[in-house]
Design a protein around this motif. Structure first.
Motif, short mmCIF file in Angstrom:
data_model
loop_
_atom_site.label_atom_id
_atom_site.label_comp_id
_atom_site.label_asym_id
_atom_site.label_seq_id
_atom_site.Cartn_x
_atom_site.Cartn_y
_atom_site.Cartn_z
N LEU A 1 0.85 -1.18 0.00
CA LEU A 1 0.00 0.00 0.00
C LEU A 1 0.89 1.24 0.00
CD1 LEU A 1 -2.58 -1.14 2.68
CD2 LEU A 1 -2.85 -1.18 0.21
N ARG A 2 0.41 2.27 -0.69
CA ARG A 2 1.17 3.53 -0.76
C ARG A 2 0.19 4.68 -0.58
NH1 ARG A 2 2.33 7.30 -4.47
NH2 ARG A 2 1.34 6.18 -6.16
N VAL B 1 -4.95 6.14 -0.38
CA VAL B 1 -4.13 4.94 -0.25
C VAL B 1 -4.38 4.07 -1.48
CG1 VAL B 1 -3.68 2.87 1.11
CG2 VAL B 1 -4.22 5.02 2.26
N ARG B 2 -3.28 3.65 -2.11
CA ARG B 2 -3.38 2.84 -3.32
C ARG B 2 -2.61 1.53 -3.14
NH1 ARG B 2 -3.20 8.02 -5.06
NH2 ARG B 2 -4.80 8.65 -6.54
N LEU B 3 -3.13 0.50 -3.79
CA LEU B 3 -2.43 -0.77 -3.85
C LEU B 3 -1.32 -0.61 -4.88
CD1 LEU B 3 -2.61 -3.62 -2.70
CD2 LEU B 3 -4.11 -4.21 -4.57
N GLU B 4 -0.10 -0.91 -4.49
CA GLU B 4 1.05 -0.69 -5.36
C GLU B 4 1.67 -2.02 -5.77
OE1 GLU B 4 3.16 1.99 -7.51
OE2 GLU B 4 1.52 2.47 -6.17
N ALA C 1 -3.71 -6.92 -8.12
CA ALA C 1 -4.13 -5.59 -7.67
C ALA C 1 -5.42 -5.17 -8.36
CB ALA C 1 -3.02 -4.57 -7.93
N TYR D 1 -8.28 -7.12 -6.83
CA TYR D 1 -8.61 -6.60 -5.51
C TYR D 1 -9.44 -5.32 -5.63
CZ TYR D 1 -8.18 -4.79 -0.81
OH TYR D 1 -8.47 -4.30 0.43
N GLU D 2 -9.00 -4.41 -6.49
CA GLU D 2 -9.74 -3.16 -6.68
C GLU D 2 -11.13 -3.42 -7.26
OE1 GLU D 2 -6.86 -1.00 -8.98
OE2 GLU D 2 -5.78 -0.34 -7.18
#
Length: 185
Positions: free
Chosen positions: A98-99, A106-109, A124, A127-128
């Motif tokens: 996460l970033r 917050v974004r999945l990286e 990713a 998940y989104e």
């Protein structure tokens, strides 16, 4: 950019990063008539990966990472992921984190290199899509001879054929004839 594996079936791609998942599923040898497997060899897999990552970057508004499908291991990783997505394998995993962005979101990286980066991007995106409740709209054609992945845009999410004319009509005709034979007996 276009999703090359999905485009060969003349389908509209799934929105956003879910298009990458659909495109990976559509690398399989499928359809009527059957198209070649885009992960059959290293050359085809690399061409697909280059196109898919560029399309993902375009869809997500992000820079395109460089992906080098690293030999037989890279091919195995991509095929295993495709099989897992199609329900033909146990499980798969990848490194992602996460970033916190400058906008406070917050974004999945995705992380990794080569085929492992593609796995991370796909997971990713899944998940989104689960969080947005769009994952359930990505389906595989009910025709067992076909197996093309499509994004169901029907209002009630009831689509079962990637193309009603190609797969649906034949199946519906078979079912109709079977019902007629049953009634005649």
């Amino acid at each position: 950019m276009t999703w090359s594996a999905t485009e060969r079936y003349r389908l509209e791609p799934a929105p956003g990063g879910l298009g990458l998942v659909q495109d990976l599923l559509n690398t399989v040898s499928a359809g009527l008539p059957e198209r070649p497997d885009l992960l059959a060899d290293l050359t085809r897999a690399q061409v697909w990966a280059d196109d898919a990552v560029a399309a993902w970057a375009s869809a997500m508004g992000r820079p395109a990472p460089t992906v080098v499908v690293d030999g037989a291991d890279g091919l195995r990783v991509l095929r295993d992921l495709r099989d897992a997505l199609g329900g033909h394998a146990e499980e798969t995993g990848a490194d992602a984190g996460l970033r916190l962005g400058p906008d406070g979101v917050v974004r999945l990286e995705p992380r990794g290199a080569g085929a492992h980066l593609v796995v991370s991007l796909v997971l990713a995106a899944l998940y989104e899509a689960q969080q947005a409740d769009t994952r359930r709209r990505l389906k595989t054609c009910r025709n067992p001879l076909c197996r093309v992945a499509f994004y169901d845009r029907s209002r009630n999410n009831s689509g079962v054929w990637h193309d009603v004319k190609t797969c649906g009509n034949a199946a519906n005709l078979r079912a109709y004839r079977a019902r007629r034979r049953e009634r005649a007996d």
